[in-house]
Design a protein around this motif. Structure first.
Motif, PDB file in Angstrom:
ATOM      1  N   VAL A  15       0.869  -1.178   0.000  1.00 46.03           N
ATOM      2  CA  VAL A  15       0.000   0.000   0.000  1.00 46.03           C
ATOM      3  C   VAL A  15       0.901   1.221   0.000  1.00 46.03           C
ATOM      4  O   VAL A  15       1.760   1.349   0.890  1.00 46.03           O
ATOM      5  N   ASN A  16       0.749   2.066  -0.966  1.00 46.15           N
ATOM      6  CA  ASN A  16       1.596   3.252  -1.156  1.00 46.15           C
ATOM      7  C   ASN A  16       3.082   2.882  -1.071  1.00 46.15           C
ATOM      8  O   ASN A  16       3.874   3.541  -0.389  1.00 46.15           O
ATOM      9  N   GLY A  17       3.415   1.784  -1.729  1.00 47.68           N
ATOM     10  CA  GLY A  17       4.816   1.389  -1.841  1.00 47.68           C
ATOM     11  C   GLY A  17       5.365   0.565  -0.681  1.00 47.68           C
ATOM     12  O   GLY A  17       6.499   0.106  -0.732  1.00 47.68           O
ATOM     13  N   LYS A  18       4.564   0.375   0.386  1.00 46.40           N
ATOM     14  CA  LYS A  18       5.068  -0.373   1.544  1.00 46.40           C
ATOM     15  C   LYS A  18       4.322  -1.693   1.706  1.00 46.40           C
ATOM     16  O   LYS A  18       3.090  -1.732   1.596  1.00 46.40           O
ATOM     17  N   VAL A  19       5.078  -2.758   2.001  1.00 48.39           N
ATOM     18  CA  VAL A  19       4.430  -4.060   2.205  1.00 48.39           C
ATOM     19  C   VAL A  19       3.545  -3.992   3.451  1.00 48.39           C
ATOM     20  O   VAL A  19       3.954  -3.477   4.487  1.00 48.39           O
ATOM     21  N   VAL A  20       2.319  -4.501   3.311  1.00 49.56           N
ATOM     22  CA  VAL A  20       1.381  -4.525   4.445  1.00 49.56           C
ATOM     23  C   VAL A  20       0.986  -5.978   4.691  1.00 49.56           C
ATOM     24  O   VAL A  20       0.553  -6.673   3.775  1.00 49.56           O
ATOM     25  N   LYS A  21       1.188  -6.426   5.947  1.00 52.40           N
ATOM     26  CA  LYS A  21       0.843  -7.821   6.242  1.00 52.40           C
ATOM     27  C   LYS A  21      -0.327  -7.942   7.225  1.00 52.40           C
ATOM     28  O   LYS A  21      -0.693  -9.029   7.627  1.00 52.40           O
ATOM     29  N   GLU A  22      -0.858  -6.778   7.622  1.00 55.51           N
ATOM     30  CA  GLU A  22      -1.957  -6.747   8.590  1.00 55.51           C
ATOM     31  C   GLU A  22      -3.299  -6.922   7.874  1.00 55.51           C
ATOM     32  O   GLU A  22      -3.644  -6.117   7.004  1.00 55.51           O
ATOM     33  N   LEU A  23      -4.070  -7.943   8.265  1.00 56.57           N
ATOM     34  CA  LEU A  23      -5.354  -8.181   7.589  1.00 56.57           C
ATOM     35  C   LEU A  23      -6.383  -7.087   7.840  1.00 56.57           C
ATOM     36  O   LEU A  23      -7.260  -6.854   7.038  1.00 56.57           O
ATOM     37  N   GLY A  24      -6.262  -6.424   8.991  1.00 57.94           N
ATOM     38  CA  GLY A  24      -7.268  -5.402   9.321  1.00 57.94           C
ATOM     39  C   GLY A  24      -7.020  -4.050   8.664  1.00 57.94           C
ATOM     40  O   GLY A  24      -7.828  -3.138   8.830  1.00 57.94           O
ATOM     41  N   THR A  25      -5.956  -3.912   7.907  1.00 57.56           N
ATOM     42  CA  THR A  25      -5.598  -2.596   7.344  1.00 57.56           C
ATOM     43  C   THR A  25      -6.726  -1.996   6.517  1.00 57.56           C
ATOM     44  O   THR A  25      -7.329  -2.677   5.686  1.00 57.56           O
ATOM     45  N   LYS A  26      -6.999  -0.705   6.792  1.00 55.31           N
ATOM     46  CA  LYS A  26      -8.047  -0.027   6.013  1.00 55.31           C
ATOM     47  C   LYS A  26      -7.404   0.892   4.988  1.00 55.31           C
ATOM     48  O   LYS A  26      -6.393   1.535   5.279  1.00 55.31           O
ATOM     49  N   VAL A  27      -7.992   0.920   3.822  1.00 58.38           N
ATOM     50  CA  VAL A  27      -7.459   1.782   2.767  1.00 58.38           C
ATOM     51  C   VAL A  27      -8.589   2.645   2.201  1.00 58.38           C
ATOM     52  O   VAL A  27      -9.758   2.292   2.309  1.00 58.38           O
ATOM     53  N   SER A  28      -8.186   3.761   1.613  1.00 59.86           N
ATOM     54  CA  SER A  28      -9.194   4.640   1.005  1.00 59.86           C
ATOM     55  C   SER A  28      -8.981   4.637  -0.510  1.00 59.86           C
ATOM     56  O   SER A  28      -8.015   4.061  -1.019  1.00 59.86           O
ATOM     57  N   ASN A  29      -9.862   5.321  -1.186  1.00 58.48           N
ATOM     58  CA  ASN A  29      -9.833   5.414  -2.637  1.00 58.48           C
ATOM     59  C   ASN A  29      -8.526   5.978  -3.169  1.00 58.48           C
ATOM     60  O   ASN A  29      -8.087   5.640  -4.266  1.00 58.48           O
ATOM     61  N   SER A  30      -7.901   6.851  -2.358  1.00 57.27           N
ATOM     62  CA  SER A  30      -6.698   7.526  -2.865  1.00 57.27           C
ATOM     63  C   SER A  30      -5.425   6.697  -2.647  1.00 57.27           C
ATOM     64  O   SER A  30      -4.363   7.039  -3.158  1.00 57.27           O
ATOM     65  N   ASP A  31      -5.519   5.597  -1.878  1.00 54.35           N
ATOM     66  CA  ASP A  31      -4.325   4.778  -1.666  1.00 54.35           C
ATOM     67  C   ASP A  31      -3.991   3.980  -2.927  1.00 54.35           C
ATOM     68  O   ASP A  31      -4.885   3.501  -3.622  1.00 54.35           O
ATOM     69  N   SER A  32      -2.681   3.826  -3.144  1.00 58.05           N
ATOM     70  CA  SER A  32      -2.251   3.040  -4.299  1.00 58.05           C
ATOM     71  C   SER A  32      -1.918   1.628  -3.804  1.00 58.05           C
ATOM     72  O   SER A  32      -1.143   1.447  -2.872  1.00 58.05           O
ATOM     73  N   ILE A  33      -2.543   0.639  -4.421  1.00 58.36           N
ATOM     74  CA  ILE A  33      -2.369  -0.747  -3.959  1.00 58.36           C
ATOM     75  C   ILE A  33      -1.704  -1.578  -5.058  1.00 58.36           C
ATOM     76  O   ILE A  33      -2.097  -1.481  -6.228  1.00 58.36           O
ATOM     77  N   GLU A  34      -0.711  -2.355  -4.660  1.00 56.36           N
ATOM     78  CA  GLU A  34      -0.056  -3.255  -5.616  1.00 56.36           C
ATOM     79  C   GLU A  34      -0.195  -4.692  -5.139  1.00 56.36           C
ATOM     80  O   GLU A  34       0.003  -4.964  -3.948  1.00 56.36           O
ATOM     81  N   VAL A  35      -0.515  -5.591  -6.044  1.00 54.69           N
ATOM     82  CA  VAL A  35      -0.564  -7.018  -5.714  1.00 54.69           C
ATOM     83  C   VAL A  35       0.416  -7.731  -6.637  1.00 54.69           C
ATOM     84  O   VAL A  35       0.322  -7.594  -7.859  1.00 54.69           O
ATOM     85  N   ASN A  36       1.359  -8.444  -6.033  1.00 53.60           N
ATOM     86  CA  ASN A  36       2.416  -9.105  -6.824  1.00 53.60           C
ATOM     87  C   ASN A  36       3.100  -8.122  -7.769  1.00 53.60           C
ATOM     88  O   ASN A  36       3.378  -8.455  -8.927  1.00 53.60           O
ATOM     89  N   GLY A  37       3.292  -6.899  -7.300  1.00 47.64           N
ATOM     90  CA  GLY A  37       3.999  -5.889  -8.096  1.00 47.64           C
ATOM     91  C   GLY A  37       3.166  -5.220  -9.174  1.00 47.64           C
ATOM     92  O   GLY A  37       3.655  -4.388  -9.919  1.00 47.64           O
ATOM     93  N   ILE A  38       1.886  -5.580  -9.241  1.00 46.08           N
ATOM     94  CA  ILE A  38       1.034  -4.971 -10.274  1.00 46.08           C
ATOM     95  C   ILE A  38      -0.007  -4.067  -9.622  1.00 46.08           C
ATOM     96  O   ILE A  38      -0.704  -4.477  -8.682  1.00 46.08           O
ATOM     97  N   LYS A  39      -0.074  -2.850 -10.130  1.00 41.39           N
ATOM     98  CA  LYS A  39      -0.990  -1.868  -9.541  1.00 41.39           C
ATOM     99  C   LYS A  39      -2.445  -2.272  -9.787  1.00 41.39           C
ATOM    100  O   LYS A  39      -2.810  -2.710 -10.879  1.00 41.39           O
TER     101      LYS A  39
END
Ligand code: URA
Length: 244
Positions: free
Chosen positions: A30-54
């Motif tokens: 999320v925004n370039g940082k690995v997140v391992k917490e399942l409860g993490t909340k994100v908003s529309n403006s956050d940039s999310i990458e899965v396996n390096g793909i946006k």
């Protein structure tokens, strides 16, 4: 703000469970940082990458289905029975889900979408979106019984909100009647439990209307997309309680 795994699932990348696995494995940023917490909340403006793909945001889609009897209002069924989303699989690639639920044996108008916010606005009782059902019941409800439903009736999970109720026809000899009832709550088997509580159990149930929408032009099992205007009006209705 939404839970990270839900956003990944809605984007069509993976199921909710698989998304959780990806997060735990450190494959989500999320925004370039690995997140391992399942409860993490994100908003529309956050940039999310899965396996390096946006993650691309999935287009929001809205459908109106004439649900037939004998089908589950869910995305999957652990017993392998047919679900309402199976009807869409061939032509709709977005991960849609039903807006609220109709019982296995209930037919009628069901909305499906991939827009969680919209689904919430359509189903939470505080937004007071009317849903109208036609119930064929066993026995003939008394005036007092219908008034009880109108005022609100005590069920095991609390008193129901006031409802609009009318008996459209009855057959004295066959001891059956047809009633129309409009409620804005969506508790489990609510209409069935309400008529059961006044001694006239439902034998057949159909949802005829959802706010200003009806089933015109559709046969059981058929669906259509809501127009942009209809979606907008539904939003206005839930925000303001009325449409001009
Ligand atoms: N109330 C019910 O009892 N069943 C439905 O499917 C919908 C509302």
């Amino acid at each position: 703000m939404e839970r990270l795994q839900k956003v990944i699932a809605y984007a069509g990348v993976a199921s909710r469970r698989k998304a959780e696995q990806l997060i735990l494995e450190g494959k989500v940023k999320v925004n370039g940082k690995v997140v391992k917490e399942l409860g993490t909340k994100v908003s529309n403006s956050d940039s999310i990458e899965v396996n390096g793909i946006k993650l691309e945001k999935e287009d929001k889609v809205y459908f109106l289905l004439y649900k037939p009897r004998g089908i589950i209002s869910a995305v999957t069924d652990d017993k392998g029975r047919k679900t309402v989303t199976d009807i869409f699989k061939k032509h709709v690639h977005q991960r849609i889900f039903p807006v609220g639920r109709l019982d296995y044996d209930t037919s009628g108008l069901l909305l499906l979408t991939n827009d969680g916010e919209f689904a919430y606005q359509m189903t939470h009782p505080k937004f007071k979106i009317d849903k109208t059902y036609i119930a064929r019941v066993k026995g003939i409800p008394t005036i007092e019984g219908l008034k009880k439903l109108q005022r609100g009736i005590k069920l095991e999970d609390g008193k129901t909100a006031p409802a609009k109720v009318s008996m459209t026809s009855f057959d004295e000899k066959a001891q059956k009647a047809i009633c129309e009832i409009t409620i804005h709550e969506g508790r489990n088997r609510q209409v069935r439990r309400m008529f059961e509580a006044i001694g006239t159990p439902v034998v057949k149930l159909k949802r005829e209307r959802f706010a200003f929408l009806d089933l015109a032009g559709l046969m059981p099992g058929e669906y259509r997309e809501l127009t942009k205007h209809e979606v907008k009006l539904l939003r206005v209705l839930s925000d303001t309680g009325k449409i001009e």
